[in-house]
Design an enzyme around this catalytic site. Sequence first.
Site, short mmCIF file in Angstrom:
data_model
loop_
_atom_site.label_atom_id
_atom_site.label_comp_id
_atom_site.label_asym_id
_atom_site.label_seq_id
_atom_site.Cartn_x
_atom_site.Cartn_y
_atom_site.Cartn_z
N ARG A 116 0.86 -1.18 0.00
CA ARG A 116 0.00 0.00 0.00
C ARG A 116 0.90 1.24 0.00
NH1 ARG A 116 -2.86 2.73 4.77
NH2 ARG A 116 -3.92 4.36 3.60
N HIS A 160 -2.85 11.01 1.03
CA HIS A 160 -2.23 10.78 2.34
C HIS A 160 -1.65 12.12 2.79
CE1 HIS A 160 -0.64 7.42 5.07
NE2 HIS A 160 -0.20 8.55 5.63
N GLU A 206 -6.90 8.45 6.90
CA GLU A 206 -7.01 9.04 8.24
C GLU A 206 -7.57 10.47 8.25
OE1 GLU A 206 -3.45 8.65 10.57
OE2 GLU A 206 -3.51 6.46 10.48
N ASN A 334 -7.11 1.69 10.29
CA ASN A 334 -5.75 1.84 10.80
C ASN A 334 -5.82 1.64 12.31
OD1 ASN A 334 -5.26 2.54 8.18
ND2 ASN A 334 -4.44 4.58 8.62
N TYR A 336 -3.92 1.35 15.88
CA TYR A 336 -2.72 1.57 16.68
C TYR A 336 -3.07 1.51 18.16
CZ TYR A 336 -0.24 3.05 12.43
OH TYR A 336 0.34 3.08 11.19
N GLU A 395 -3.40 -0.19 8.28
CA GLU A 395 -2.13 0.12 8.94
C GLU A 395 -2.15 -0.46 10.34
OE1 GLU A 395 -0.93 4.24 9.31
OE2 GLU A 395 -1.46 4.67 7.23
O1 IFM Z 1 3.26 7.18 9.79
C1 IFM Z 1 1.92 7.40 10.11
C2 IFM Z 1 1.07 7.31 8.86
O2 IFM Z 1 1.45 8.25 7.92
C3 IFM Z 1 -0.38 7.52 9.20
N1 IFM Z 1 -0.81 6.64 10.24
C4 IFM Z 1 -0.02 6.60 11.44
C5 IFM Z 1 1.44 6.36 11.10
C6 IFM Z 1 2.27 6.37 12.39
O3 IFM Z 1 2.12 7.60 13.04
#
Ligand code: IFM
Length: 490
Positions: A116, A160, A206, A334, A336, A395
């Site tokens: 990606r 992005h 995002e 995404n 995290y 992500e």
């Molecule tokens: O590196 C970033 C990415 O560009 C967008 N999502 C979170 C990642 C880590 O902060």
Amino acid sequence: MLGRFTRRHFAALAGASALGFGATPAAPQDRPAEPFPDRRAAAPFPQGFIWGTATSAYQIEGAVDEDGRGRSIWDTFSHTPGHIGDNTNADRANDHYHLYKGDVGLIRELGVKAYRFSIAWPRVFPDGTGAPNPKGLDFYDRLLDELLANGIEPYATLYHWDLPQALQDRCGGWQSSETSKAFGDYAGHVAERLSDRVKSFFTLNEVGRFLNFGYGYGIDAPGLRLPVGELNQARHNVVLGHGLAVQAIRARARAGTRVGIAENIAACVPAIDTPENVRAAENATRELNAGILGVILSGKYTEGYLTYAGKDAPKFTAEELKIIGSPIDYVGLNIYAPQFYVVAGEHSWGFKVLPFPASFPHMESEWLRIGPETAYWVPLLAAKVWNIETIYISENGTSSEDKIAPDGKVYDLDRIMYLRNYLMQLQRAIADGAPVRCYFLCSLMDNFEWIFGFAQRFGVYHVDYETQRRTPKLSVSFYRDVVTRNAIGA
Ligand code: IFM
């Protein structure tokens, strides 16, 4: 000696002492060694699961002045003193624009079959709209050919965060629906040109981050602090841009082209997983994502969202809602940090958000709190709330200190710990019915981490920015093992 001491011996010892017999087990050397079972087979991912890795244009490409590229809001922002923690910018970054062949080699070494990446809008339309730059897509042509020659399937993100500066200057960027329309046109142009090789597009990456941080808190490009009403309107313009892009891709791409969005969903997790709290997390997922994923996936803003916004609610038409809710083929999440731990609450929304104690653990990046169960609950709850049939984890990953050791290697044990735990929870989620088909590890290599510059390293390949040397970290071996076995071990 310890290597030959098996689980059975531990069990015999424990059992014997618990029963008070004090029996002496047979000496280990009297029995054949019994290997630990291979735990990696215990938690398989479904057959055909797609493993990949992710990057984005501004973070790795460099070559900001080459082949007619226009300026983006991130060029302006990063060149303004005080914005980037280590006072750097991504003018050169990983020089991927020139080193892409070697970088495709790294993807192949990692063993994944999906990549990606994002396309820089200002390379294609240096002014945001109007005549396309004749050389604008040439780099992506070369990249796609290289990927396909190596058996790697491309997944292209159209936005992005690198908005053409010209659009910001002309109409305030996402403050205007002119930008939504321009984004639709750009998306259609790219899809028409590249859908012979790109079968899967993501419109935006995002929204929750680039809009709130860039137009609300002023800490990302373009650095604005809009009042709430204007911020809500800008968010509406962004989701409208998404809908227009989906329609343009459907109209201009080759048949069979698929499209979705990649969103850093507000990750709501039950603090303790009682049925009441899970229900609360479901409500929280619906309401706290209503302005982005909710309206995209249901074609309407929730009552809760509109009531809470009150006089600051966005202005919209029924026609716009229809465009925003255009059907998509998959939803990229995404994943995290856990963002909201919730319990059942009195509030009319049916949930209560708990405060984080200062001692809550985090990875090297302070914002990246560790909550592996996020990878369990978020896909399951999202699928339930919006009836999603196909989810991609667009992500997941972490930063780590990532120093090169005296022996030349990078032992990123904390990244391996993080990935192992998140992947175990993701595997559980899939086993429990979450429709997750694909996973992109972020990031392929260290890169320009936005406001932190090059100080935070998210890659599984280490990058020396002086020499542009890439070195595999230990996590490359870890991830390759997961990919090869299509399974995660303890
Ligand atoms: O590196 C970033 C990415 O560009 C967008 N999502 C979170 C990642 C880590 O902060």
